[in-house]
Design an enzyme around this catalytic site. Sequence first.
Site, PDB file in Angstrom:
ATOM      1  N   LYS A  79       0.864  -1.187   0.000  1.00  0.00           N
ATOM      2  CA  LYS A  79       0.000   0.000   0.000  1.00  0.00           C
ATOM      3  C   LYS A  79       0.893   1.227   0.000  1.00  0.00           C
ATOM      4  CE  LYS A  79      -4.152   1.823   0.170  1.00  0.00           C
ATOM      5  NZ  LYS A  79      -3.774   2.609  -1.052  1.00  0.00           N
ATOM      6  N   LYS A 103       4.452   2.667   8.638  1.00  0.00           N
ATOM      7  CA  LYS A 103       3.237   3.454   8.898  1.00  0.00           C
ATOM      8  C   LYS A 103       1.985   2.582   8.989  1.00  0.00           C
ATOM      9  CE  LYS A 103       3.238   6.980   6.235  1.00  0.00           C
ATOM     10  NZ  LYS A 103       3.082   7.860   5.050  1.00  0.00           N
ATOM     11  N   LYS A 115       5.425   1.827  -2.685  1.00  0.00           N
ATOM     12  CA  LYS A 115       5.353   3.206  -3.185  1.00  0.00           C
ATOM     13  C   LYS A 115       5.752   3.193  -4.649  1.00  0.00           C
ATOM     14  CE  LYS A 115       4.760   7.489  -1.425  1.00  0.00           C
ATOM     15  NZ  LYS A 115       4.149   7.969  -0.183  1.00  0.00           N
ATOM     16  N   THR A 199      -5.209  13.084   5.218  1.00  0.00           N
ATOM     17  CA  THR A 199      -3.817  13.134   5.700  1.00  0.00           C
ATOM     18  C   THR A 199      -3.632  14.382   6.562  1.00  0.00           C
ATOM     19  OG1 THR A 199      -3.156  12.033   3.660  1.00  0.00           O
ATOM     20  CG2 THR A 199      -1.406  12.947   5.017  1.00  0.00           C
ATOM     21  N   ASN A 230      -2.094  19.003  -0.898  1.00  0.00           N
ATOM     22  CA  ASN A 230      -3.135  18.195  -0.266  1.00  0.00           C
ATOM     23  C   ASN A 230      -2.977  18.166   1.258  1.00  0.00           C
ATOM     24  OD1 ASN A 230      -3.763  15.338   0.861  1.00  0.00           O
ATOM     25  ND2 ASN A 230      -5.141  15.575  -0.878  1.00  0.00           N
ATOM     26  N   SER A 358      -7.616   5.566   3.167  1.00  0.00           N
ATOM     27  CA  SER A 358      -7.481   4.699   1.986  1.00  0.00           C
ATOM     28  C   SER A 358      -7.937   3.276   2.328  1.00  0.00           C
ATOM     29  CB  SER A 358      -6.023   4.651   1.519  1.00  0.00           C
ATOM     30  OG  SER A 358      -5.728   5.743   0.680  1.00  0.00           O
TER      31      SER A 358
END
Length: 425
Positions: A79, A103, A115, A199, A230, A358
């Site tokens: 993820k 995380k 990523k 976030t 963001n 998410s």
Amino acid sequence: MSQAALSYVHPTPDSPWGTYLSQVDRVAPYLGHLARWIETLKRPKRALIVDIPIELDNGSVAHFEGFRVQHNLSRGPGKGGVRYHPDVTLEEVMALSAWMTVKTAAVNLPYGGAKGGIRIDPKQYSRKEIERVTRRYTSEIGIIIGPQQDIPAPDVNTNGQIMAWMMDTYSMNVGGTATGVVTGKPIHLGGSLGRVKSTGRGVFVTGREAARRLGMNLEGARVAVQGFGNVGSAAAELFAQSGSKVVAVQDHTGTIVNEQGLDVAALTAWVKENGGVAGFAGSERMADEEFWDVRCDILVPAALEGVVTAERAQRITAKLVLEGANGPTVPSADDILADRGVLVVPDVICNAGGVTVSYFEWVQDFSSFFWTEEEINVRLDKIMVDALCKIWDTADKHKITLRTATFAVACERILTAREERGLYP
Ligand SMILES: NC(=O)C1=CN([C@@H]2O[C@H](COP(=O)(O)OP(=O)(O)OC[C@H]3O[C@@H](n4cnc5c(N)ncnc54)[C@H](O)[C@@H]3O)[C@@H](O)[C@H]2O)C=CC1
Ligand SMILES: O=C(O)CCC(=O)C(=O)O
């Protein structure tokens, strides 16, 4: 026996992968018998480099480098976001994927870490060109992503539209709509309410909790924010709504200040219209380097890695640093901030609100049953507060920083899963 360093990257102490390796080394003494598995964390499980050729609008052909790294899959599918930036490298994507592993475990989501990135400056290309790059990239990494394998999401310079193209391309290739292959999608394509601001909301929630424990009142607190995309804009908005004064904001177009507090809602509208904070009417311009000297109580780095250097760490006036960005603080700066009594809420918990929502999106896609924004924000708040509480207790118990404590909580979960799954004989 110590293992040879990876041959394909050459980290330095302050580079992203070098920073991550140093963070892993610091957690080893707190892992007990699980420390025997620590080498697992020091190498990505899988790294894919792809060539992305596209036809430009003028008829010529351009090639871009793309990456998808799956750092660890012990606790579930990979993820993590996809970044479009001219400075993206394999080493950077490796570090970002590793921080995702830590995380997701820190907030106990059933994921590993991954990523992606493309070495491109999206501002130089048309919407059609970006669509072609995105679709070609998605097809190329299609061999390793999927709703049960690895689920991309937005990161720097990517957004809901790019996730929609990724979802569509993957779906075309597998022959059926697969909404769960990416998160951060537009709402009517299986996206989740609350994801866009999640976030920044998580940064605010961890900041609120840390401030409470420090005895700092958010009402009237002075906040400086680097990065007004963001993450930075959503965090700034929530601080402003709590009565804090957002006194300085820096982005790639410049640094602006207002001693009385910037009008964050008006600034957000300005940035949407003009692409950056420079020129905002309710502010004065300041030299970029002076941002690090601004008098503030809370500093939110929410742009890129490696910006809090040892030299800047000496100058920062904040008592609380909230890492909205991934990897903003280099290890030497971490030590200086700790010595100076500045509390750092590290990226691997501070900005985990995005991946948490998410996860909610992915769950909603599987059940095709969608939650209200209030349900999402309440659940997000609880997950973030509970996780921070456990991390805080761990930090108190071992007298370690919140960063090392977050790694301790997360790495215990990751390496326990690694141990329980076992090695194929
Ligand atoms: N989008 C998400 O859900 C998550 C993002 N993050 C991290 O947060 C950070 C920011 O990401 P987003 O807000 O999504 O990206 P974004 O693309 O929406 O915004 C990036 C911001 O950084 C600024 N910036 C770029 N270069 C800069 C420079 N040299 N100096 C000052 N400012 C600069 C840009 O002007 C922009 O305001 C990144 O480190 C990312 O990995 C972390 C968790 C989740
Ligand atoms: O939402 C996600 O899946 C990942 C977001 C991300 O890339 C990050 O937390 O750094």
